[in-house]
Every structure is written in C-alpha cells, then in structure tokens.
Motif scaffolding. Sequence first.
Motif, mmCIF file in Angstrom:
data_model
loop_
_atom_site.group_PDB
_atom_site.id
_atom_site.type_symbol
_atom_site.label_atom_id
_atom_site.label_comp_id
_atom_site.label_asym_id
_atom_site.label_seq_id
_atom_site.Cartn_x
_atom_site.Cartn_y
_atom_site.Cartn_z
ATOM 1 N N TRP A 197 2.301 3.034 2.451
ATOM 2 C CA TRP A 197 2.216 3.612 3.444
ATOM 3 C C TRP A 197 3.360 3.862 4.289
ATOM 4 O O TRP A 197 4.535 3.014 4.009
ATOM 5 N N SER A 220 -8.214 0.155 -8.241
ATOM 6 C CA SER A 220 -7.074 1.029 -8.093
ATOM 7 C C SER A 220 -6.399 0.847 -6.680
ATOM 8 O O SER A 220 -6.774 -0.041 -5.928
ATOM 9 N N SER A 221 -5.481 1.724 -6.461
ATOM 10 C CA SER A 221 -5.038 1.647 -5.016
ATOM 11 C C SER A 221 -5.993 2.100 -4.005
ATOM 12 O O SER A 221 -5.876 1.317 -2.861
ATOM 13 N N ASP A 222 -6.840 2.798 -4.368
ATOM 14 C CA ASP A 222 -7.939 3.348 -3.309
ATOM 15 C C ASP A 222 -8.774 2.228 -3.212
ATOM 16 O O ASP A 222 -9.318 1.761 -1.821
ATOM 17 N N MET A 223 -9.060 1.357 -4.110
ATOM 18 C CA MET A 223 -9.830 0.183 -3.878
ATOM 19 C C MET A 223 -9.303 -0.894 -3.019
ATOM 20 O O MET A 223 -9.807 -1.626 -2.143
ATOM 21 N N HIS A 224 -7.718 -1.030 -3.205
ATOM 22 C CA HIS A 224 -7.176 -2.157 -2.461
ATOM 23 C C HIS A 224 -7.004 -1.513 -1.026
ATOM 24 O O HIS A 224 -7.432 -2.479 0.060
ATOM 25 N N ILE A 225 -7.037 -0.195 -0.899
ATOM 26 C CA ILE A 225 -6.939 0.284 0.929
ATOM 27 C C ILE A 225 -8.449 0.067 1.348
ATOM 28 O O ILE A 225 -8.496 -0.433 2.523
ATOM 29 N N ALA A 226 -9.623 0.361 0.693
ATOM 30 C CA ALA A 226 -10.772 0.235 1.156
ATOM 31 C C ALA A 226 -11.181 -1.276 1.216
ATOM 32 O O ALA A 226 -11.822 -1.572 2.431
ATOM 33 N N LEU A 234 0.921 -1.399 -0.105
ATOM 34 C CA LEU A 234 0.193 -0.006 0.165
ATOM 35 C C LEU A 234 0.711 1.268 0.084
ATOM 36 O O LEU A 234 0.280 2.285 -0.217
ATOM 37 N N SER A 247 -8.983 -3.425 2.098
ATOM 38 C CA SER A 247 -8.012 -3.981 3.102
ATOM 39 C C SER A 247 -8.887 -3.609 4.567
ATOM 40 O O SER A 247 -8.800 -4.367 5.432
#
Length: 675
Positions: free
Chosen positions: A45, A106-112, A43, A114
């Motif tokens: 971070w 997208s990366s936002d989808m991966h974060i959501a 991610l 997770s």
Amino acid sequence: MPGTVCGTNYPLSICFIVVNEFCERFSYYGMKAVLTLYFVQYLHWDKDLSTAVYHAFSSLCYFTPIMGAIIADSWLGKFRTIIYLSIVYVIGHVVKSVGAIPTVGSSDMHIALSMIGLIMIAFGTGGIKPCVAAFGGDQFEEEHGKERQKFFSVFYMSINAGSLMSTIITPILRSDVQCFGGDCYALAFGVPAALMVVALVVFIGGSGMYKRNPPQGNVLLEVCKCIGYAISKRWKRSKHEEKKKHWLDWAEDKYSKRLIQEIKMVLRVLVLYIPLPMFWALFDQQGSRWTLQATRMNLAFVEFYHIMLNALMILIFVPIFDLIIYPLFGCCKINASKEMATGMIFAALAFGAATWVEVNVVKTVVNPAPAEKALLQVLNVAGSPITVNVPNNNLFPDPIAPLQDPAEYVTVPLQASSAELDFDIGWNNTNLKCVQMFNETTANSLIVYSEGGFLNTFSENVTVSIENLNYEIPPGFTMSQNKTVGRGVYSAVSVCHGTPDSCSDVDLGLLDFGASYTFVLSPGGGDSIAVTKMEDVLANNIHVAWQLPQYVLMTAGEVMFSITGLEFSYSQSPANMKSVLQAGWLLTVAFGNIIVLIVAEGAGLEQWIEFLLFAGLLLAVFVIFSIMAHFYTYVNPEELDKVYLDDSKYAARDGKKRRPSDSLQMNKPDKSTKL
C-alpha cells in the motif's frame, strides 16, 4: 480477602492481573510496532493509505471500550467479559498472523485476513481495556486506598514494560529473522499472538482468588431512562410546582434516590472530562509529529530510540513519583485534579521545547517548492568561472567558480505548472543563452559544461558500487539518479570505467543523515579517479538528543495526568458503573486523536507554528479545567451502601428494612491520599 502478598494489604490476585496486563500490552504494542511497515512492504500500500488504516485501527481501539464497559457492568461482569473478549483478541491475532504467510492465498486474501484480524483485535483490546483496571481496583478493600493507588502505578508500569520490550523485540523478529524468502512478518505477529494466549492463561489461573462484584443489570439503559424522564418531567412542570435543587431530582417519584445520586456522581465526572482530550492530542503526537521530527534530525548512535523512549522513562519516573512526588503532594494537600492540571502544564512545556527544536531543525531542511515555483541549483564544470542571470530575477548575483559546491537551492518562480526559463550565461567573456523546461514543485540541477548523484566526465560508461547499489552512468556529462544509502563513512567505494580492469576505490567520506550529495568523477593523475564532493542539501546537524527535554517533560506530565486520572475515574464512580466511567476516560484519548486530525490536516500550518498552537490550546484548557475542578466535590461512592440501606431497589446487607434517608452526606476522602 482470599490471600495477600507477604502479609501486606495487597491481594495476591493482583499479581495475576498485572502479569496479564504486561502480556496483553506486549501483544498489542508489539503488533503495532511493525504494522505500518507491513502495510507498505508486504501489502504494497502507499504511505497515505497505510497511515489512514493505521489511525483508523488506533481510533477503533479507543472507541470500543464503551462496548466492553456496558457488557461488564450490565450483563457478564468484569471477569467473564475479560475472558470472552480475550478469546476474541487471541483469534484476531491468529488470523492476523496467518494473513502474513505468503503461501496462504492471494494478495486479496492477505488483505481480507489482515482487516478481519485487526477488527477483532480492536474489539478485544478495547473491550477489556476498561475492565482490567477496574477489576484490579475491585480487589482492594475500601480501607486500603493507599495500596489501591500504588496498584494503579504498578499497573501503569506493567503497561509500559510490555510496550518497551515488544517495540524492541518484534522489529528484530521481523527484519533479522528471514522466512518465506523475506522479512518474517508472520513471526513478528505470531509472537504477540502467543503472548496474548499467555495473558489469557495467567488471568484464568488466578480465578479462584479474585473478588468479583456481580453485574447490576442493564445499568446504562436504566440511567438513560432516568435522565430522559427527569428532563421530560422538568420540561412539563407547572409554574406552581416547587423548584428542585437539581434537575435530576424531578425523577424522584419514579426512580430511587440512590440511582439519582449515582447518576449525579457520574455526570459530574464526565463533565470534568470534557477538557481532557486536549492533553491526549499533545501526548499522542509522540508517535506521529515527534517521530517525523526525529527523522529530520541526526540519528547517529540512537536509531529507533523514539519508539521506546517514553516507555523506558515511564519505568524510571513512576517509582520516583510514588516515593517522592506523590507523598510531597500529599503533605501539601494537593488533590487529584491539581495533579492532573500540573500534568497539563508539563505537556504544554514539552511542546514549547518541541517548538524550539523544530525552529532549529528547519534551518537545515530543504522544503519542497510551493505551487508555481521550482528549486534550482547551478553546477559549473566548464573549467572557468561563469555568471548566470535569470531574467527579472537576481538569483545568482555572484560568479560561480568551477566545481563550486552550491550553497543552497534557490526558488525559481514559474507562471504555470511548467514553464520554459531563459538563462544568460557568461563564460570566458562570452554570453550564451540557454532555455530549460522546469516543472513546479521540483528540484533541478543546471549543469554548465564546455563541450545530481554521480556526474560522469569520462568518455566511457562508469559503474559505481555502494551498499549493494550499482550506478550505471553513461558518458557525456550525464548524471545518475539519486539513491538512498545508510549513514556512514564510505572510504573504499568501487568505481569502474571502460574495461573491468579499470576499477578503483575512491573515498566519499561521511554520508550523513538527511544530506543530499553530488559527486563529480573525473580523470586524475595516471589511472586514478578524482572525486569532487558537493553537498546539495545540508546534513541534519541537530542531534536527536535535543528531543530528550521534550520527552522528559511529556513523560512527567503523563505520569501526573494519566495515572492520577485512571485512579480518579475508579474512586469517583459508583460500584455498578466503574467500567463505564473507565471507558469514558478512554474515550478522551479517542477524541484527542480527532483533535490532532482536525488541526494537522485542516489548518495547514508550519510545523513549529502548529506545535506552538497546541501548547497554547493546552494552556487555555488548563485554565478551564482548573476552574471546573475547583467547584468539583470529591465523593465516596461506598457511602451509598451506608445511607440508602432500605431503598426499594437496594436491600440492606442484613436484609432488614430501614427508613430511606432524605439526604446523602458524602464524606470527602483524606486529601493526603492521591486519587
């Protein structure tokens, strides 16, 4: 009893419960073993955000048990609560695994995905945590107390066996198996998800053998109403009313004596729990402070040992304690509270050992420069000795020989966040003046030459190749940037200068844990290259094996404190509140982590002082807990069924009305049995 194991008093149903717990703990700890790396590497971070989210997730996992306990004791019962929340648990793992597939959104989808997955996992694991242990205890008849005590030891071993195997396997799945062009986090999370499915299937497979205690309604709400009514009645009492032996007795005109007695039992245990978070404050630092301590030590031959050491030692210690220590305690009439107090002593001694290790570790570690100061070392490549004088500071009292390995960094005081410093440099009977700019909290190398990383004294570019890293170093006494390589002996490092045909292999020797090196490259005889090795920061010369005593002591303390407390919570709670009291036990873990955050983040102490502070605090808590435990009266909750047989809300087992008893005679359990 539906069935027993090989003619013993152990119900066959506990086999399904133990296997379920092993798979569930494999699932949980396997996912956590790679979670921080997932945040940082996948991610992207930063470490602070990754650490914050990691601990927020861990805390949530220990606050949600109260929810599962209320659901189990009030509405669904333990069996159905475990089933339903395990399904939530499985879905959370699947969502978490899908979020680790790079091709999904997208990366936002991966974060959501997770975060949704982690929240569901926290509610799943936290919700079933107080139910599984209590449900296992329900399978035993009351006369089989010794067998039930051994079950809790086996149950605890299954937790650590699952933890041990998962913390070995999932990091291997992440790094050694490549998928989607990189580390396979999807597989590392997918395998724990599969184990959670197995846990659910195994638990359902034993459904025909389980002994199930039905829920008693909204017990917690009834308890709160009773407590509130007793407080209100006592507050409003007139001066002429007769005093009660206990403040809860003021509720006798509205609530049953049995309920009042059950609340007294639970409150006595919860009050005894008040000092317990301090133990967990020390215990949980194995995964934080002790791990960070290990990173500053020599990890030769035992990398990642700290991840699995505690779980491995639990598997060794539990049988030893069951076969030797607990029977010995029984012969000496040592009860549960004294065993838990002894566990506190072991944990305090563990932090005393950690303090000793830390004092020795910091001797080889260069701490960052404090505010308004900078670190400085001087490297002399001028060909003859030099003297360096910083006005108003005698930082370099002795002459510095050519290519002399700097002994250590010195701290240079600055007047602001950055400052220009004057240097008087004596060389070949000539005094030279030099002005350099330094920024606060940085580490700097001052290079003195006649006309950091690798220092190039050639007149052309130099390329150094090591561990798939290339250092491109321009000519003119320039220095490469520092890079990190693995520990090892580097005896054939390729160095190229000028044309491609001018490459040579040089011997850099051992590059050890924690050390920082500067290599000066200069022409040797013929086409050879001379290498001068300087150790700017000393290697970690304290081997990580010195942490072994503190782990041994902490594991011994955990076995005596945690297993005993787990069974104590079960044995001292009424039948309709066992999951609630198990959740109360787990809440002490959550508050222990809060104590760590307060002390570690708020106090700002040196690490060895912080370790010593925690040891001292636990010793103080040991005294308080011992005094409280001395006045605690052990009870047998099952005696309630024998005494209050015809209470209006609790019918007798044979359906006949009997006169309620005015008092409850509590039988103390056999002290030879570990609670």
